[in-house]
Design an enzyme around this catalytic site. Sequence first.
Site, PDB file in Angstrom:
ATOM      1  N   CYS A  53      -3.039   1.399   6.473  1.00 57.39           N
ATOM      2  CA  CYS A  53      -3.419   1.055   8.091  1.00 57.39           C
ATOM      3  C   CYS A  53      -3.735   2.245   9.009  1.00 57.39           C
ATOM      4  O   CYS A  53      -4.499   1.810  10.348  1.00 57.39           O
ATOM      5  CB  CYS A  53      -2.447   0.570   8.708  1.00 57.39           C
ATOM      6  SG  CYS A  53      -0.447   2.077   8.007  1.00 57.39           S
ATOM      7  N   GLU A  88     -10.073  -4.457   9.635  1.00 55.02           N
ATOM      8  CA  GLU A  88     -10.601  -3.122   8.618  1.00 55.02           C
ATOM      9  C   GLU A  88     -10.970  -3.517   7.132  1.00 55.02           C
ATOM     10  O   GLU A  88     -10.704  -4.248   6.308  1.00 55.02           O
ATOM     11  CB  GLU A  88      -9.469  -3.520   7.741  1.00 55.02           C
ATOM     12  CG  GLU A  88      -7.491  -2.558   8.575  1.00 55.02           C
ATOM     13  CD  GLU A  88      -7.234  -2.918   8.357  1.00 55.02           C
ATOM     14  OE1 GLU A  88      -5.742  -2.071   8.108  1.00 55.02           O
ATOM     15  OE2 GLU A  88      -5.741  -3.881   8.268  1.00 55.02           O
ATOM     16  N   LYS A 118      12.558  -8.129   1.618  1.00 56.11           N
ATOM     17  CA  LYS A 118      11.443  -8.975   0.618  1.00 56.11           C
ATOM     18  C   LYS A 118      10.487  -7.593   0.776  1.00 56.11           C
ATOM     19  O   LYS A 118       9.454  -7.149   1.095  1.00 56.11           O
ATOM     20  CB  LYS A 118      10.781  -9.584   1.069  1.00 56.11           C
ATOM     21  CG  LYS A 118      10.028 -10.683  -0.170  1.00 56.11           C
ATOM     22  CD  LYS A 118       8.831 -11.323   0.824  1.00 56.11           C
ATOM     23  CE  LYS A 118       7.818 -10.867   0.495  1.00 56.11           C
ATOM     24  NZ  LYS A 118       7.343 -10.208  -0.445  1.00 56.11           N
ATOM     25  N   ASN A 125       1.109  -1.276  -0.258  1.00 56.90           N
ATOM     26  CA  ASN A 125      -0.194  -0.149   0.315  1.00 56.90           C
ATOM     27  C   ASN A 125       0.995   1.372   0.259  1.00 56.90           C
ATOM     28  O   ASN A 125       0.513   2.094  -0.528  1.00 56.90           O
ATOM     29  CB  ASN A 125      -0.885   0.039   1.137  1.00 56.90           C
ATOM     30  CG  ASN A 125       0.102  -0.176   2.656  1.00 56.90           C
ATOM     31  OD1 ASN A 125       0.715  -0.381   2.220  1.00 56.90           O
ATOM     32  ND2 ASN A 125      -1.313   0.341   3.808  1.00 56.90           N
ATOM     33  N   LEU A 172       1.195  -3.668  12.550  1.00 58.51           N
ATOM     34  CA  LEU A 172      -0.161  -4.182  12.127  1.00 58.51           C
ATOM     35  C   LEU A 172      -0.765  -4.067  11.389  1.00 58.51           C
ATOM     36  O   LEU A 172      -0.663  -2.390  11.680  1.00 58.51           O
ATOM     37  CB  LEU A 172       0.183  -5.881  13.110  1.00 58.51           C
ATOM     38  CG  LEU A 172       1.623  -6.517  12.948  1.00 58.51           C
ATOM     39  CD1 LEU A 172       1.025  -7.335  13.499  1.00 58.51           C
ATOM     40  CD2 LEU A 172       2.105  -6.960  11.805  1.00 58.51           C
ATOM     41  N   SER A 218       4.913  -8.596  -3.448  1.00 50.33           N
ATOM     42  CA  SER A 218       5.494  -9.053  -5.429  1.00 50.33           C
ATOM     43  C   SER A 218       4.053  -8.416  -5.628  1.00 50.33           C
ATOM     44  O   SER A 218       4.698  -7.498  -6.808  1.00 50.33           O
ATOM     45  CB  SER A 218       4.589 -10.305  -4.960  1.00 50.33           C
ATOM     46  OG  SER A 218       5.077 -11.245  -3.488  1.00 50.33           O
ATOM     47  N   SER A 256       0.218  -7.670   7.625  1.00 54.75           N
ATOM     48  CA  SER A 256      -0.821  -8.109   8.544  1.00 54.75           C
ATOM     49  C   SER A 256      -0.674  -8.091   9.676  1.00 54.75           C
ATOM     50  O   SER A 256       0.258  -8.870   9.816  1.00 54.75           O
ATOM     51  CB  SER A 256      -1.798  -9.047   7.470  1.00 54.75           C
ATOM     52  OG  SER A 256      -1.312  -9.762   6.784  1.00 54.75           O
TER      53      SER A 256
HETATM   54  P1  NAP Z   1       0.530  -9.099   4.387  1.00 51.09           P
HETATM   55  O1  NAP Z   1      -0.572  -9.836   2.919  1.00 51.09           O
HETATM   56  O2  NAP Z   1       0.307  -9.699   5.238  1.00 51.09           O
HETATM   57  O3  NAP Z   1       2.041  -8.558   3.342  1.00 51.09           O
HETATM   58  C1  NAP Z   1       2.781  -7.951   3.219  1.00 51.09           C
HETATM   59  C2  NAP Z   1       4.099  -9.261   3.133  1.00 51.09           C
HETATM   60  O4  NAP Z   1       4.088  -9.419   4.164  1.00 51.09           O
HETATM   61  C3  NAP Z   1       4.597  -8.941   1.960  1.00 51.09           C
HETATM   62  O5  NAP Z   1       4.832  -8.742   1.360  1.00 51.09           O
HETATM   63  C4  NAP Z   1       4.165 -10.317   1.908  1.00 51.09           C
HETATM   64  O6  NAP Z   1       4.453 -10.709   0.332  1.00 51.09           O
HETATM   65  C5  NAP Z   1       4.686 -10.824   3.273  1.00 51.09           C
HETATM   66  N1  NAP Z   1       3.977 -12.233   3.261  1.00 51.09           N
HETATM   67  C6  NAP Z   1       3.035 -12.873   2.890  1.00 51.09           C
HETATM   68  N2  NAP Z   1       2.956 -13.653   3.317  1.00 51.09           N
HETATM   69  C7  NAP Z   1       4.385 -14.085   3.882  1.00 51.09           C
HETATM   70  C8  NAP Z   1       4.302 -15.329   4.580  1.00 51.09           C
HETATM   71  N3  NAP Z   1       4.078 -16.377   4.823  1.00 51.09           N
HETATM   72  N4  NAP Z   1       5.854 -15.533   5.138  1.00 51.09           N
HETATM   73  C9  NAP Z   1       6.545 -13.943   5.347  1.00 51.09           C
HETATM   74  N5  NAP Z   1       6.646 -12.734   4.530  1.00 51.09           N
HETATM   75  C10 NAP Z   1       5.053 -13.888   4.391  1.00 51.09           C
HETATM   76  O7  NAP Z   1      -0.162  -6.919   3.880  1.00 51.09           O
HETATM   77  P2  NAP Z   1      -0.767  -6.874   2.929  1.00 51.09           P
HETATM   78  O8  NAP Z   1      -1.860  -7.003   2.130  1.00 51.09           O
HETATM   79  O9  NAP Z   1       0.516  -6.681   1.782  1.00 51.09           O
HETATM   80  O10 NAP Z   1      -0.858  -4.582   4.099  1.00 51.09           O
HETATM   81  C11 NAP Z   1      -1.767  -4.627   4.475  1.00 51.09           C
HETATM   82  C12 NAP Z   1      -1.788  -4.794   5.420  1.00 51.09           C
HETATM   83  O11 NAP Z   1      -0.384  -4.185   6.351  1.00 51.09           O
HETATM   84  C13 NAP Z   1      -2.678  -4.112   6.723  1.00 51.09           C
HETATM   85  O12 NAP Z   1      -3.386  -5.285   7.950  1.00 51.09           O
HETATM   86  C14 NAP Z   1      -2.635  -2.990   6.380  1.00 51.09           C
HETATM   87  O13 NAP Z   1      -2.889  -2.493   8.371  1.00 51.09           O
HETATM   88  C15 NAP Z   1      -1.120  -3.373   7.331  1.00 51.09           C
HETATM   89  N6  NAP Z   1      -0.158  -2.595   7.085  1.00 51.09           N
HETATM   90  C16 NAP Z   1       0.380  -1.696   8.804  1.00 51.09           C
HETATM   91  C17 NAP Z   1       0.558  -0.933   8.419  1.00 51.09           C
HETATM   92  C18 NAP Z   1       1.418   0.162   9.942  1.00 51.09           C
HETATM   93  O14 NAP Z   1       1.735   1.075   9.656  1.00 51.09           O
HETATM   94  N7  NAP Z   1       0.995  -0.616  10.955  1.00 51.09           N
HETATM   95  C19 NAP Z   1       1.382   0.493   7.231  1.00 51.09           C
HETATM   96  C20 NAP Z   1       0.431  -0.478   6.641  1.00 51.09           C
HETATM   97  C21 NAP Z   1       0.757  -1.464   5.915  1.00 51.09           C
HETATM   98  P3  NAP Z   1       4.085 -10.838  -1.202  1.00 51.09           P
HETATM   99  O15 NAP Z   1       3.464  -9.715  -1.102  1.00 51.09           O
HETATM  100  O16 NAP Z   1       5.270 -11.433  -1.915  1.00 51.09           O
HETATM  101  O17 NAP Z   1       2.131 -11.613  -0.537  1.00 51.09           O
END
Ligand code: NAP
Length: 508
Positions: free
Chosen positions: A312, A409, A203, A180, A279, A206, A257
Amino acid sequence: MTPLASAESPLVRPHVADVRQRLEALRGDGLLREDLFVDGALRPATGDARLEVTDPATGAVIARVASASGDDVLAAVEAAERARRHWAARTATDRSNVLWRWHELILEHRHDLGVLLTAEQGKPLAAAEGEVAYSAAFIRWYAEEARRAYGEIVPSNKAGRRILVTHQPVGVVGAITPWNFPSLMIARKVAPAIAAGCAVVLKPASETPLSALALAELAARAGLPPGVLNVVHGDPVEVGAVLTGDERVRLITFTGSTEIGRLLMAQSARSVKRLTLELGGNAPFIVFDDADLDAALAGAIESKYRNAGQTCVCANRILVQGGVHDELVERYAEQAAAMRVGHGLEAGVAIGPLIDEAAVRKVERHLADAAAKGARVLGGGHRHELGGTFFEPTVLVGADPSMELAGAETFGPVAPFFRFEDEEEAVELANSTESGLAAYFFTRDLGRAFRVSEGLEFGVVGVNTGAISYEGAPFGGMKQSGLGREGSRHGLEEFLETKYVCIEGIGQ
Ligand code: NAP
């Protein structure tokens, strides 16, 4: 309505060629790259697998990046392990100078990086360029902060003994970032890590690896030595397993997430790694009867629709006190209906597409659940006529805590209004979530401003503002929104070990 693939929509189709042309120019400038970046050089992955990067506004494939195998990630960890000692041994001023130059190069290429970001992520170009500038601001902040990792001398408890407290870099850092904010989430982690003297294996998501590769290219041009920053995109499970499993990686910094955060925490337990986790959020946005309603309205619109609701810290639940509820809702719905939806490279667009079809389906699920439990749609509520993953800015009234959107969310352009009657009820409603990232409230009562900001169980609280971002302030969550802080001097501390040195035998 059956969605058109947006690339087939006459309203969006012309952008496919325009984006392709702009990206080819960036390829020529060395800012569009598709290989891994390891040990200071681009290199292909050891396998043939590639990840397709698409423009979420058109669905068109804009790049095919190499997909790192476990061996590629190991090579990156090895490069980081080799580089970290030399990098840590450089003076803080040296490290600061490299960061400073990196920040300058990013600003010089602000427009190009903005185009790249819009193409892979979808947000409007002005917002993308704003994100790039904000990323540079973090790098500048940590260029300054690199020189302030002060230690202490503690008054001694014994004659002839000296007590020193110093800070040292934790070592190799594994950084995992979401789609995002493809640039900002990297800058917030990598800048303090390398300011502290660490080396990073990154990393990126993707969906958005192109911004990461462009940032790495500019870091190299700024003089960052090989191995200090490595970029490995690939299968998340495989990359994550290597980063969390390797004992040389001493810290995992993750934004994404809560579900994946928990998983990484469990995987990191075996080698007792340090963790920084940013998160998911579920931000309440509270408007009291005594609020400046114009300011509250502007804040709610800004906080809700930034990045099409995919942040987030977006207002996820808008809680409004009975006395101003109907007026605010009416004015809000009017403004939301006037917001322009479209391709991020079109002038005047306020809301781009959602990242993918799964994101649209989540929004639709939340809306259907809310409608079934009695909420009413005041505006929007459907996929946008542009097709693909565009969604109308949506306003819902009559939301309540039993609905799915109250507990999780929505990550889309949906503004659900909840009605409350008194302060206690508002704080209780706001806190009734496992998340604790950002919260906002509007009031002109000074006592209430203190009471409510103290009562909210959130790491970041905006009072009379919907825009809380600043690189000099500590950002992070309470409860299940994470561990640690990014930004400010506290963001540097995450990447430093504290060492106590007790010296005797050198005289009084
Ligand atoms: P996500 O699915 O958790 O993915 C985030 C990152 O983790 C991506 O690089 C993803 O790789 C990787 N990932 C996924 N599965 C993994 C695994 N099993 N092992 C290691 N890495 C893995 O989250 P998202 O959908 O991209 O982002 C949205 C979420 O981020 C929302 O919940 C949002 O609230 C949160 N967020 C939080 C903040 C904060 O500062 N607190 C800021 C921005 C976003 P791939 O892309 O290759 O799947």
